[in-house]
Scaffold this motif. Structure first.
Motif, mmCIF file in Angstrom:
data_model
loop_
_atom_site.group_PDB
_atom_site.id
_atom_site.type_symbol
_atom_site.label_atom_id
_atom_site.label_comp_id
_atom_site.label_asym_id
_atom_site.label_seq_id
_atom_site.Cartn_x
_atom_site.Cartn_y
_atom_site.Cartn_z
ATOM 1 N N PHE A 85 0.903 -1.289 0.161
ATOM 2 C CA PHE A 85 0.020 0.091 -0.126
ATOM 3 C C PHE A 85 0.742 1.274 -0.085
ATOM 4 O O PHE A 85 0.470 2.220 -0.315
ATOM 5 C CB PHE A 85 -0.980 0.022 1.287
ATOM 6 N N VAL A 86 2.155 1.023 0.349
ATOM 7 C CA VAL A 86 3.034 2.330 0.304
ATOM 8 C C VAL A 86 3.542 2.311 -1.045
ATOM 9 O O VAL A 86 3.886 3.357 -1.671
ATOM 10 C CB VAL A 86 4.048 2.159 1.333
ATOM 11 N N ALA A 87 3.867 1.050 -1.636
ATOM 12 C CA ALA A 87 4.746 1.098 -2.810
ATOM 13 C C ALA A 87 3.775 1.530 -3.920
ATOM 14 O O ALA A 87 4.489 2.087 -4.565
ATOM 15 C CB ALA A 87 5.441 -0.224 -3.042
ATOM 16 N N THR A 88 2.799 1.033 -4.191
ATOM 17 C CA THR A 88 1.955 1.229 -5.261
ATOM 18 C C THR A 88 1.877 2.775 -5.703
ATOM 19 O O THR A 88 2.206 3.168 -6.670
ATOM 20 C CB THR A 88 0.331 0.603 -5.027
ATOM 21 N N PRO A 89 1.386 4.023 -4.288
ATOM 22 C CA PRO A 89 1.217 4.995 -5.041
ATOM 23 C C PRO A 89 2.652 5.698 -5.214
ATOM 24 O O PRO A 89 2.778 6.511 -5.819
ATOM 25 C CB PRO A 89 0.756 5.824 -3.535
ATOM 26 N N LEU A 90 3.777 5.118 -4.465
ATOM 27 C CA LEU A 90 4.918 5.967 -4.750
ATOM 28 C C LEU A 90 5.396 5.440 -6.331
ATOM 29 O O LEU A 90 6.033 6.158 -6.858
ATOM 30 C CB LEU A 90 6.063 5.190 -3.720
ATOM 31 N N SER A 163 -0.531 -7.470 -7.909
ATOM 32 C CA SER A 163 0.692 -7.418 -8.556
ATOM 33 C C SER A 163 1.559 -6.205 -7.665
ATOM 34 O O SER A 163 0.918 -5.464 -7.764
ATOM 35 C CB SER A 163 0.839 -7.312 -10.172
ATOM 36 N N TYR A 164 2.642 -6.523 -7.461
ATOM 37 C CA TYR A 164 3.556 -5.596 -6.647
ATOM 38 C C TYR A 164 4.262 -4.687 -7.661
ATOM 39 O O TYR A 164 4.600 -5.204 -8.868
ATOM 40 C CB TYR A 164 4.446 -6.495 -5.909
ATOM 41 N N PRO A 165 4.378 -3.413 -7.404
ATOM 42 C CA PRO A 165 4.903 -2.544 -8.403
ATOM 43 C C PRO A 165 6.440 -3.093 -8.590
ATOM 44 O O PRO A 165 7.132 -3.779 -7.882
ATOM 45 C CB PRO A 165 4.973 -1.296 -7.656
ATOM 46 N N ALA A 166 6.861 -3.148 -9.848
ATOM 47 C CA ALA A 166 8.267 -3.403 -10.260
ATOM 48 C C ALA A 166 8.905 -2.251 -10.891
ATOM 49 O O ALA A 166 9.048 -1.949 -11.966
ATOM 50 C CB ALA A 166 8.290 -4.479 -11.123
ATOM 51 N N PRO A 167 9.652 -1.565 -10.000
ATOM 52 C CA PRO A 167 10.509 0.023 -10.689
ATOM 53 C C PRO A 167 11.437 -0.701 -11.417
ATOM 54 O O PRO A 167 12.110 -1.928 -11.336
ATOM 55 C CB PRO A 167 11.089 0.274 -9.385
ATOM 56 N N LYS A 168 11.966 0.246 -12.482
ATOM 57 C CA LYS A 168 12.835 -0.319 -13.324
ATOM 58 C C LYS A 168 14.212 -0.561 -13.023
ATOM 59 O O LYS A 168 14.578 -1.497 -13.294
ATOM 60 C CB LYS A 168 13.216 0.863 -14.587
ATOM 61 N N TRP A 169 14.720 0.129 -11.847
ATOM 62 C CA TRP A 169 15.915 -0.128 -11.513
ATOM 63 C C TRP A 169 15.986 -1.578 -10.884
ATOM 64 O O TRP A 169 17.043 -2.077 -10.639
ATOM 65 C CB TRP A 169 16.323 0.952 -10.445
ATOM 66 N N GLU A 170 14.668 -2.140 -10.690
ATOM 67 C CA GLU A 170 14.814 -3.459 -10.085
ATOM 68 C C GLU A 170 15.317 -4.566 -11.029
ATOM 69 O O GLU A 170 15.960 -5.676 -10.519
ATOM 70 C CB GLU A 170 13.387 -3.899 -9.627
#
Ligand SMILES: Nc1ncnc2c1ncn2[C@@H]1O[C@H](COP(=O)(O)OP(=O)(O)OP(=O)(O)O)[C@@H](O)[C@H]1O
Ligand SMILES: [Mg+2]
Lengths: 345, 235
Positions: A85-90, A163-170
């Motif tokens: 819930f923190v990662a999605t808006p971020l 599904s969990y956010p997957a930032p590009k740097w990941e």
């Protein structure tokens, strides 16, 4: 030699024979490249570092309460949701892409705090009334807590897999000596080890940590030294819960998803790691968690491929559970544990 | 003035009445002893005082305040500290950590360091073994750890449950010598012993416990000379 010990020796022999035969077979077949083996080991260490973190909660709570906190895997799930819930808006606002360190700190903090608080609440509400109760009641209560958490999260957030956010740097990969190393794995292992090192220092060097070790050994004697055992138990749940919350966030990042039931399997595996290392032992839990992760990741290809099993990787859970059962049968005190009977002597 | 005072204390384990209404008092600065056979209720008495079990009836007062409803750690923080039966040291902690556990309720670093130094002078054997895991010590050394650990709390009163248990005669002498020293430093002592001869000879006041009742009491010397005590405990 009694019939039982004969049977046990036969089992031992068969297991060893199977592992040896499988390993030789795999080596002869030469189906996997070095890069693939490396991948198995690295993934084993990654998942193992998460099992190790969760295993710490089992082992510490067992130490102070002699209770298997069966809901501990679900406490990990709570942390994964909080992180989600923190990662999605971020991620949606692009913040996580630009500020990976700040973003991850916020996500991990959310996981830690939520899991820690829920762990403390379960102790307060569900376990404390049972503190002086002997027998199976506390364990059954722990099962209840597990179902309660799962169903509550299902009710609140639905039973679908998110599904969990997957930032590009990941997706960053390092290349080294012809091997490719996924950045996420490195991140997870390094941070997990760092957090575990901090926990270890807390347990070994702080006043509360020392009190926790004393309570694990003899709660009554600790109380006579002026230790508020109730406080130590709360501290233990908070510490173990926070650790599980971190693991939950990482677990979700690794598998890119969260759902209400996600804590169950890693919970059981981590418990297996704790038993493997010797339940009650903090270094044992870390060691056991890593070991279980490695065996589960390398084992299928190493032991099973060679004896002609078609889809060895599908059997990785079987390997993990077999290992657990073997430990319970042959070395119930685990790698670093002592006999339960001796403990009280 | 009585520092510790029990009146009519009754303790039950389920339906078993372990203490059938006992009354005793310990004067500040003195050594009192509670002697009696196995199962007489000596440990039960100390456990009740320390708040590990709660009496069904009767009152326990320490330094003028009632201990009813207080938890063990609160009682320890009041300066009433127990060295439990069987020593119960933390075998997986180092000797140093065991001593630190003893000072758990204190926050005066300077004072803690001083007390530690003083105790290491009293028990020089422990100094060599500070970093050793306490479970690997000999029985006599473990008793030293248990006593030193309790003294680290800087107690005003010490409850000692069979400190001589399982020790060789020479070490028993030493233990009693230590108890005298501690008392001379101003610590009030309630000593539970099966070794009635030794206990009564150092005690200002003695109580004889039999199946949960105090059957005799008086100055230690007098009890030693008492025909019934001689017959029952001193052979
Ligand atoms: N946890 C318990 N549950 C039931 N009964 C108990 C318990 N602890 C002690 N008792 C009983 O209470 C009585 C008093 O026991 P207590 O331990 O006080 O004796 P004691 O005088 O200290 O004996 P010893 O010299 O052997 O240490 C005994 O009959 C004992 O069996
Ligand atoms: Mg006793």
């Amino acid at each position: 030699m009694s019939a039982v010990s004969l049977a046990l020796w036969t089992v031992r022999f068969l297991v060893v024979a199977l592992v040896v035969a499988g390993t030789i077979g795999t080596i002869l077949k030469d189906r996997y490249t070095t890069a693939q083996w490396f991948e198995f080991v690295l993934f084993g260490l990654t998942i193992g570092s998460l099992y190790a973190q969760v295993a710490l909660g089992y082992t510490m709570v067992y130490g102070v309460l002699r209770l298997i906190n069966f809901a501990h895997g679900d406490i990990m799930m709570c942390g994964a949701f909080a992180g989600y819930f923190v990662a999605t808006p971020l991620e949606n606002s692009g913040f996580l892409e630009v500020h990976p360190v700040l973003g991850m700190t916020a996500i991990l903090a959310a996981g830690m705090v939520v899991s820690g608080v829920i762990a403390v609440l379960t102790e307060r509400i569900a376990y404390r009334p049972f503190r002086r109760v002997q027998g199976f009641a506390p364990l059954i209560c722990a099962f209840g807590v597990s179902f309660f958490l799962e169903q509550t999260f299902r009710g609140l957030f639905g039973s679908s897999v998110k599904s969990y956010p997957a930032p590009k740097w990941e997706g960053v990969e390092f290349h080294w000596a012809g091997l490719s190393v996924p950045g996420v794995d490195v991140l997870v292992i390094v941070l997990a080890v760092a957090f575990m090192a901090v926990l270890y220092l807390i347990v070994q060097k702080t006043r509360m940590g020392m009190a926790m070790r004393a309570v694990s050994e003899d709660g009554e004697a600790a109380a006579l030294m002026g230790v508020d055992v109730g406080k130590v138990i709360v501290f233990t749940f908070a510490l173990g819960g926070a650790m599980a919350g971190i693991a939950g966030v990482f677990y979700a990042f690794l598998f890119k998803q969260v759902y209400f039931y996600m804590g169950f399997t890693p919970g059981i595996k981590a418990f297996g790691g704790a038993v493997l290392g010797g339940i009650g032992s903090v270094p044992g839990a870390m060691l056991g968690g890593f070991f279980l992760g490695l065996v589960e990741s390398v084992g299928p290809s190493l032991f099973l491929d060679g004896i002609g099993i078609k889809a060895p990787y599908e059997l990785r859970d079987v390997i993990a559970y077999t290992l657990m059962i073997l430990v319970l049968v042959f070395r119930p005190q685990g790698i670093l544990g002592e006999h339960m009977a001796k403990k009280r002597a | 003035m009585a520092l510790l005072e029990l009146s009519d204390v009754q303790v039950f384990y389920d339906k078993i009445e372990a203490l059938k209404g006992i009354s005793l008092s310990v004067e500040a600065g003195r050594i009192a002893t509670l002697v009696g056979a196995n199962g007489a209720g000596k440990s039960t008495t100390l456990r009740a005082v320390s708040g590990l079990i709660h009496p069904r009836a009767g009152t326990i007062r320490y330094d003028g305040t009632t201990l009813a409803g207080r938890q063990p750690h609160e009682i320890t923080a009041m300066g009433l500290v127990q060295v439990p039966e069987g020593r119960r040291i933390f075998g997986r902690l180092t000797v140093e950590e065991n001593l630190a556990m003893g000072a758990f309720t204190r926050h005066d670093r300077r004072g803690i360091a001083e007390d530690r130094e003083r105790l290491l002078q009293l028990f020089p054997r422990l100094r060599e073994r500070l970093r050793q895991v306490a479970g690997t010590l000999s029985g006599g050394e473990q008793q030293m750890v248990a006593t030193a650990r309790a003294l680290m709390a800087r107690p005003s009163m010490l409850l000692m449950d069979e400190p001589s248990m399982g020790l060789a005669p020479m070490l028993v002498e030493q233990v009693f010598e230590t108890i005298r020293t501690i008392n001379a430093d101003g610590v009030t002592i309630l000593l539970v012993e099966q070794n009635a001869l030794m206990a009564l000879s150092i005690a200002d006041h003695g109580y004889v416990l039999e199946s949960g009742r105090i059957v005799l009491s008086g100055p230690g010397r007098d009890l030693l000379d008492d025909e019934r005590v001689r017959h029952a405990y001193l052979g």
